[in-house]
Scaffold this active site. Structure first.
Site: not given
Ligand code: IMP
Length: 430
Positions: A41-42, A225, A14, A332, A334, A130, A17-18
Site C-alpha cells: 500500500g503506497h 514491503q 510501511d 517521518k 516529525d 494481508t 517508499k511510495g
Molecule cells: P502477505 O504478504 O500478505 O503474505 O503477509 C505476510 C506478512 O507481510 C504479514 O506480516 C503482513 O502484515 C506483511 N506485509 C505484507 N505486505 C505488507 C506491506 O505492504 N506493508 C507492511 N507489511 C506487509
C-alpha cells in the site's frame, strides 16, 4: 547513461517508499515494480488528494512516466482492473504507459481462499497476512503450476491451467482446510473478462528495460514491503513470500545486477510492524500509542493498526548490508517531534551476551532483548522542513547517530506527507 536506482524498505515495510518514489519520479523515465502484489500500500499525497496504490507502480501520478510490472510481481487481474478504474475516475490515464510482464504469476480467487483458510487453521501461529493470496500464488510459481499473465492470451491454455491448478487447490481446500471449494468456471470467466483489458498491456519487460538502458532512460525500481519481510533474509516464517531486498529487482524484472547504480534504503525514524512476528523494540506503552497516533500508523492495505517501537539499528545495519544501500532516506522524522527522550536499539541481549548482528529466524529473535542508547528529543516541529540547516540541532544529532550506527550516509529526510516535504542531501539520480 541514465542512472538506475532501486528503492527498498529497510524495516518491515510501511517506511514511506511510495512518497519517495513519487518524488524521485520527476527524474525517472520509468518506474518498475519487481516483487510483491496488492499486499503493498503506497500512499501518495499530492496537493489535497491522497491516493493509495497497491499494484500499480508509484510513477502513475506523473503522466510522462512509464509504469512497468516485472515478472517478480504476483498479479491479481481483478485488483489491477479495480485500481486502474479508480485512477481513471480520478483523471489519471495509465493504460498506454503501463507494461506488464507476461511472466507474472496470477493471483486468482483460489489463492485468496487458501490464504484465508490457512490463516484460520493456524490459529495462534497465524502469520497475520494481508489475506490477498500472496503466499499461495508464489507457492504455485515455485511449484511450477502457476497460471501466468501470458496464459490470459490463450483461452484454451488458460482453461487447462486453471483446471489443473484448481484440481490441486480444491482438494486441499475441501480435505485439508475443510473449507469451501472454488468454482472453476467462475475463475475462468473472471480471468477472461480481465484478459481483454490486460492484453494490450502485456509486454516483454526484460527487452523493454534493455531498450530503456540503451536509450539512457533513468529507471527507478520500486520495492514493496521491507528487508525484514524478505522470504530468505527476513524474520522467517513471519515474512512475505518474495525477495524484498535489492537483489529481487534483478530476478523480478530481468535487469542485470551490473546495471544498478544506486540503492536508496528507506527507514522510518522509528519502527513499525503489521502482522505477527518478533519485534524486539516494540513499545506497548504510552509512547508506542503516541507514535501510532502521530504517525497515523494504520495499514494502507488492510487498515490494521501497526505495532510501533524504537528504531532498531541492529536490524537496520543488517538491512543496509543485505541491500548494498548507497544512501538512506529517513522518513517521518516529525513523528518524534514531541518525544522527550528518544531511544535507539544498538545491540540485542541474547543468553546473557550482547550481540550486534540479528540472529537468524524468528524464534531466536523473539528471545532478544533490546539494548538501548538514549538521545534527547528536539521538542520542536520539523514538519515540512526543507533544508538541513533548518532542522533543530538535536534532530541532526539523532540523524548523525543513525547514520553512524547503520554505517551508511543519510541522503534524504522526509518531513511530511506532501511531495515537497523533503530534505535532499544527495540526490539518488546524481
Ligand atoms: P502477505 O504478504 O500478505 O503474505 O503477509 C505476510 C506478512 O507481510 C504479514 O506480516 C503482513 O502484515 C506483511 N506485509 C505484507 N505486505 C505488507 C506491506 O505492504 N506493508 C507492511 N507489511 C506487509
Amino acid at each position: 547513461m541514465g542512472r538506475t536506482v532501486v528503492i527498498v524498505g529497510t524495516q518491515w515495510g510501511d517506511e514511506g517508499k511510495g512518497k519517495v518514489v513519487d518524488l524521485l519520479t520527476d527524474r525517472a523515465g520509468a518506474v518498475v515494480r519487481f516483487q510483491g502484489g496488492h499486499n503493498a500500500g503506497h500512499t501518495l499525497v499530492i496537493g489535497d488528494r491522497k491516493t493509495v496504490l497497491h499494484l500499480v507502480p508509484s510513477g502513475a501520478m506523473r503522466e510522462d512516466v512509464a509504469c512497468v510490472i516485472g515478472n517478480g510481481v504476483v498479479l491479481s487481474p481483478s485488483a489491477l482492473m479495480d485500481e486502474i478504474s479508480k485512477l481513471e475516475s480520478g483523471g489519471v490515464k495509465l493504460r498506454h504507459r503501463l507494461f506488464i510482464s507476461d511472466a507474472c504469476p496470477l493471483i486468482l480467487p483460489y489463492h485468496v481462499a487458501v490464504d484465508k483458510a490457512r490463516e484460520q487453521k493456524s490459529g495462534r501461529n497465524a502469520i497475520g497476512t494481508t489475506g490477498r493470496g500472496i503466499g499461495p500464488a508464489y507457492e504455485d510459481k515455485v511449484g511450477r503450476r502457476a497460471v501466468r499473465v501470458g496464459d490470459l492470451l490463450n483461452e484454451s491454455e488458460l482453461r487447462a491451467k486453471v483446471e489443473a491448478a484448481l484440481d490441486f487447490h480444491n482438494f486441499m481446500l475441501k480435505n485439508y482446510y475443510v473449507s469451501d471449494s472454488v468454482d472453476v468456471e467462475a475463475v475462468i470467466d473472471g480471468a477472461l473478462q480481465a484478459a481483454e483489458q490486460i492484453r494490450p498491456m502485456v509486454d516483454d519487460v526484460p527487452a523493454r528495460l534493455r531498450a530503456y538502458r540503451e536509450q539512457s532512460v533513468p529507471l527507478l525500481f520500486e520495492g514493496a514491503q521491507g528487508a525484514l519481510l524478505d522470504i530468505d533474509q527476513g524474520t522467517y516464517p513471519y515474512v512475505t513470500s518474495s525477495n524484498t531486498t535489492a537483489g529481487g529487482a534483478c530476478t523480478g524484472s530481468g535487469i542485470a545486477p551490473s546495471a544498478i547504480d544506486y540503492v536508496l534504503g528507506i527507514a522510518k525514524a522509528y519502527a513499525t510492524r503489521v502482522g505477527a512476528g518478533p519485534f524486539p523494540t516494540e513499545l506497548t506503552d504510552g509512547i508506542g500509542r503516541h507514535l501510532a497516533s502521530e504517525g497515523n500508523e494504520f495499514g494502507a492495505t488492510t487498515g490494521r493498526p501497526r505495532r510501533c517501537g524504537w528504531l532498531d539499528a541492529v536490524a537496520l545495519k543488517r538491512a543496509v548490508g543485505l541491500n548494498g544501500v548507497s544512501g538512506l532516506c529517513i522518513t517521518k522524522l516529525d513523528v518524534l517531534d514531541k518525544v522527550e527522550r528518544i531511544k535507539i536499539c544498538v545491540a540485542y541481549r541474547l543468553n546473557g551476551a550482547d550481540i550486534e548482528a540479528p540472529p537468524s529466524g524468528a524464534a531466536a529473535l523473539a528471545r532478544c532483548q533490546p539494548v538501548y542508547e538514549e538521545l534527547p528529543g528536539w521538542m520542536s516541529p520539523t514538519v515540512g522542513v526543507r533544508k538541513l540547516d533548518d532542522l533543530p540541532a538535536k534532530a541532526r544529532s539523532y540523524l548523525d547517530r543513525v547514520q553512524a550506527l547503520a554505517q551508511t550516509p543519510v541522503h534524504m529526510i522526509s518531513t511530511g506527507p506532501e511531495r515537497e516535504d523533503v530534505i535532499v542531501i544527495s540526490h539518488p539520480f546524481g
